[in-house]
Write an enzyme that holds these catalytic residues in place. Sequence first.
Site, PDB file in Angstrom:
ATOM      1  N   GLU A   1       0.596  -1.299  -0.127  1.00 15.69           N
ATOM      2  CA  GLU A   1       0.333   0.135   0.377  1.00 15.69           C
ATOM      3  C   GLU A   1       1.172   1.534   0.129  1.00 15.69           C
ATOM      4  OE1 GLU A   1      -2.971  -0.607  -0.533  1.00 15.69           O
ATOM      5  OE2 GLU A   1      -3.497  -2.310  -0.338  1.00 15.69           O
TER       6      GLU A   1
ATOM      7  N   ASP B   1       3.505  -4.582  -5.901  1.00 13.87           N
ATOM      8  CA  ASP B   1       4.000  -6.527  -4.674  1.00 13.87           C
ATOM      9  C   ASP B   1       5.443  -6.144  -4.837  1.00 13.87           C
ATOM     10  OD1 ASP B   1       1.001  -7.417  -4.366  1.00 13.87           O
ATOM     11  OD2 ASP B   1       1.101  -8.792  -6.087  1.00 13.87           O
TER      12      ASP B   1
END
Length: 707
Positions: A541, A605
């Site tokens: 995030e 990711d």
Amino acid sequence: MKHLPTLTRAAAVASVLALAGCAASNTAGTASASAPAAPNAATASASTEPEIKGRSINPADIDNSVSPCEDFFQYSGGVWLKNNPIPSYASSWGPRNLLQDRNQALMRQILEEAAGNKSAAKGTNLQKVGDFYASAMDTAAIEAAGLKYLQPELARIGSIKDLKGLQSAMARQKMLQVGSYFRAGVEIDDKNSTQYIVGMNQGGLTLPDRDYYLKDDARSKNIREAYRTYLRNMFKLLGDNEATAAQNATAVERIETRLAKASRTRVELRNPEANYNKMTVAAAAKRYPNLDLPRLLSELQLSAAKEVNVGQPAFFDELNATLKAEPLGDQKTYLRWHLVRSVAGALPKAYTDETFRFSQVLGGAKTQTVRWKRMLASTDATLGEAFGELYVAKAFSPQAKAKALEMVNNIKASMADHIRSNTWMSEPTKQEALKKLNALRVKIGYPDVWKDYSALTISRESYLKNVLAAREWEYKDNAQKLGKPIDRNEWGMTPPTVNAYYNPPMNEIVFPAGYLQPPFFDPEADDAVNYGAIGGVIGHEITHGFDDQGRQYDSQGNLRDWWTKEDADEFTKRAAVVGRQYDAFSPLDSVHVNGKLTMGENLADFAGLTVVYGALQKQLQQKYGSNPRPKIDGFTPEQRFFLAWAQLRRTNIRAEALRQQILTDPHSPGQYRTIGPLMNMPQFYEAFGCQEGQKMVRAQADRAKIW
């Protein structure tokens, strides 16, 4: 997960409840040629080292018949995948589902206690939550009522006589968040993040994506045929005869296909600059006269607006033409369809069953989710913070919040290190990046200020009546923000949600309490597991703020280019390597991951995992210094870090759902979220002793390297 669009939570969940069937420069060298083979549960037991048992990772889930350096997805969880088939009511199954099951058991207990308390003070959150859930579970009353509580809205549509009447009905449906024609609401101005603006965006489709209407492959044709059956059957439930139902189904599909052809693709929608088209209300009214924007905004309680952001102008050109060209009767049919479709989960069983039958074609679930789970989801979506207040009192400790905040701070520090040591970014861009990182807001667990539901009336009279009242309340709650200061306390997810998000205009990361539970987060587990699991999500995030979309927003959340041209070009070049890697992944014959659609999630990711690995190394250095780092379950901390990352992404998924995910979801399938980043990471090669030539080791020239 990326930032959430306005006005989607309650309406989106309620409309699909009947279907029921993100989250998430290198610091280590390359692997040594003499690195030892990866340990496993079998070799660990034969070791002379004392055996230390860990939490969250179960060695029995590992498939030791597969080398971690050949297929880490299968190695890390192959036994688990074999022993955890997809339940008949689900389209996919993974650890998130298991956490949701545990979460739901607690939530059900809270809701049943609230529903059983008929003496709760009127107007309190306890009364509203209890009465909403009780009405949702009262299937006898729902069957007896039939369409009684929907009749006023159906009659409103039936009384339309002209374009003005159609415009008023559109405004009413916007207020009820029905989803017809387009989306509208108050949102943060992307280029002036200190103020709100009215946003208008493409919408009006029933199928999951524009391509479902336009593609001519066999599967798309089968889905469209199933959709026609769904339409006809729902119209027959509404009282139409066979011929009229068929005619009405054709009208809805024709109008939606027009809108689909004018809609941008999901890849095109990833360009925030292209979605920013601020116009004065007068200019927009002139361009789209059939919308009668001043009147529409007035009926939407937004008459104070002087400007609007028209996300996709060409779509609204076609909508403007459609409103004039399509027969009024067909447009009334279209409005009736979207109204009924959006509340199918609150109608008698025949409607929910028909909706579920169509969902089976899309997702492949064999049976419908039990009612209490569907109604629990509806309560959470509709009264999320009233329910959330009851939930966090039982599910989230101050100690867990403190531990999560500590991890966030450590990961932010690691991200700062990676920015400073970056070899391809110039100093001016680095300073802007650090400024953005330092300004990042962090929200953990639940809001500091809870929503005030005092203006919302909920009773046990009718579930459908409650749903419609809550939608109207939520719409008005959103509309009243126009002209006010930005509400920095607002959350886009409810506390029990098992997910997280980054919001670019607010420059914030948000982690609901529901996500901060084992196996994603366990305050009692070792650091390696927590950093690989929830740490990977936190890093994901945070680095969304620096992915291909997030990097276009500055420290204050404004859509502004703060990169030098050379740095932006270099970032784009490096990101394109990741895009090509994912384009090559093919989970099904002739089906490939879309590297452009999934770019942001793939970059988050990869970058997130790289940054979190650095944070873990700092943590381990603090804890052990130069002393040996103990193995747990036979694995080093580095191995446990990568195992934790992988085991939370292990997923069994039906072919139908996988095809839909590839077409519509910005997240890659679980197996590629697992292996995609690791194939670029020398830290992974070193942890498991992987060598050049093995499948998990990309050739040096093919590796991506960003942070």
